[in-house]
Enzyme design. Sequence first.
Site, short mmCIF file in Angstrom:
data_model
loop_
_atom_site.label_atom_id
_atom_site.label_comp_id
_atom_site.label_asym_id
_atom_site.label_seq_id
_atom_site.Cartn_x
_atom_site.Cartn_y
_atom_site.Cartn_z
N ARG A 201 32.93 5.71 72.78
CA ARG A 201 33.01 6.36 71.46
C ARG A 201 32.74 5.34 70.35
NH1 ARG A 201 39.18 6.87 69.56
NH2 ARG A 201 40.05 5.18 70.76
N ASP B 51 39.26 -5.04 79.51
CA ASP B 51 38.21 -4.59 78.57
C ASP B 51 38.68 -4.71 77.13
OD1 ASP B 51 39.84 -2.46 79.85
OD2 ASP B 51 39.07 -1.25 78.21
P1 AMP Z 1 40.52 2.18 75.06
O1 AMP Z 1 41.73 2.75 75.70
O2 AMP Z 1 40.34 2.55 73.61
O3 AMP Z 1 40.38 0.71 75.29
O4 AMP Z 1 39.27 2.87 75.78
C1 AMP Z 1 39.02 2.77 77.15
C2 AMP Z 1 37.69 3.40 77.47
O5 AMP Z 1 37.70 4.79 77.18
C3 AMP Z 1 36.52 2.82 76.70
O6 AMP Z 1 35.40 2.78 77.55
C4 AMP Z 1 36.32 3.81 75.59
O7 AMP Z 1 35.01 3.79 75.10
C5 AMP Z 1 36.63 5.13 76.29
N1 AMP Z 1 37.08 6.16 75.34
C6 AMP Z 1 38.22 6.17 74.63
N2 AMP Z 1 38.28 7.28 73.88
C7 AMP Z 1 37.16 8.00 74.09
C8 AMP Z 1 36.64 9.24 73.62
N3 AMP Z 1 37.28 9.99 72.74
N4 AMP Z 1 35.44 9.63 74.09
C9 AMP Z 1 34.77 8.89 74.97
N5 AMP Z 1 35.20 7.74 75.47
C10 AMP Z 1 36.39 7.26 75.04
MG MG Z 2 39.13 -0.64 74.49
#
Ligand code: AMP
Ligand code: MG
Length: 480
Positions: A88, A247
Amino acid sequence: MNWNFDNSYSRLSDVFKEHIEPIAVKNPELVLMNKDLVEELNLDFSKIDKNVLAALFTGNILPEGSNAIAQAYAGHQFGHFTMLGDGRAVLIGEHLTKNNERYDIQFKGSGKTAFSRNGDGRAALGPMLREYIISEAMHHLNIPSTRSLAVAKTGEEIMRETPLQGAILTRVASSHIRVGTFQYVAARNKKDELEILLNYVIKRHYPKLINSNNKALDLLNVLIDKQIDLVVNWMRVGFIHGVMNTDNMTISGETIDYGPCAFMDTYDPKTVFSSIDKMGRYAYCNQPAITKWNLSRFAECLIPFIDQDENKAVKSATEIIETFGKKYEEKWLKMMRTKLGLLGEDNKDKFLIVDLLTWMHQNKADYTNTFCHLMNLKDYDDELYKDDNFQKWKKNWLERLKLNNNTQENYTKLMRSVNPLVIPRNHKIENALEKANDSNLKPFNKLLEILKAPYELQENISDYLKMDTSFKDYKTFCGT
Ligand code: AMP
Ligand code: MG
């Protein structure tokens, strides 16, 4: 618009990213723009109409020279390996300042990409404003962090448990390359691709290593130091990141990904705010150990470049990873000494520090305010500090300060440089976000102004200085 783009990452092969056209949003509306950061980046939007800025910060207009991509990466999420990528977010380009400093300009919440999996690629206003204010607070606490340039509403609703206002955050970072970026490339088992990434990272972030005899080993060493410095800073101010997946750990050493993070009020080393962190993997006291664990995953990626003989490479990498404990302990001790104004070293310092932390834990003292109390600041007095055990501890501390052989003025100055007088208190953040959601940005902007000067005495801010006890069981969410 005077953007100065030079998009080096997008020139790498398509292994590392996907080109993307940001999806236009329905009704862009600028909520916030960080004027200080605009200036620091040598940008000038003074003559640009608000509607154009709204279109700019939602991706409806892409500036000249930009080249939007979604970056590929993988990561260990709560210990489990997954292929991820910008699901996103889109990187619109790398902007160069007058001094040739390179910054990624990234939209977060701008729609689906090839890496979105089941997500909608969108973000809600609340979490984007939360990232804005906490990342800016971290920056002003002198902690390396990604920054926030703007938040704009999309005019679209996004579906979560309830419908929410969609928004896009413009994030600025010295890069978005993560431990997980290396893991992604390493998992493809192609040494030449990994070498491209290794050389790219060294050129961009650690150019001193360009001529090193063992770039991989040296990079590992440098990153250990960087990440220790970062986590020691988090421990200093009571910051709990909340989702230290690989990540979410940058190669630049900047704090990234302000999802479920929050600041600890009452001192308890086991503090966890994230609602999904049921086992407390990312609790306050576990942050150093997790940092080491993540660095070990990074080291694994570098094995092919450390030595041609795999056994030797593993041995060298392990030896370096095992320096973590001692280095961390030294840096943590140095930081805690500074918080207490202790100059020089006395072999009982560690006991003195641990005794204070134990007292704070047992007596549910506020982490931030206890140090403010020790700096003799008004507004931080509390009945709690009349406790006999605290007074006994204080006597020992005052004895130790005599060994400083220095003036009170000097050691107090030192303490004042590392002990914040104000942190983003959970109730203040929540209140500011709630009001901002109803288009009242006053509390948000006031809080932001206060958090810009965390080490300075500010008048009339007493209700920003204490935790609200009704937030005792405060929980945070990832905010996807
Ligand atoms: P995060 O927990 O923010 O570190 O995100 C973990 C993974 O989930 C990353 O690859 C983000 O790009 C993906 N991600 C988080 N929220 C969304 C969303 N609303 N739509 C698509 N991918 C998401
Ligand atoms: Mg992240």
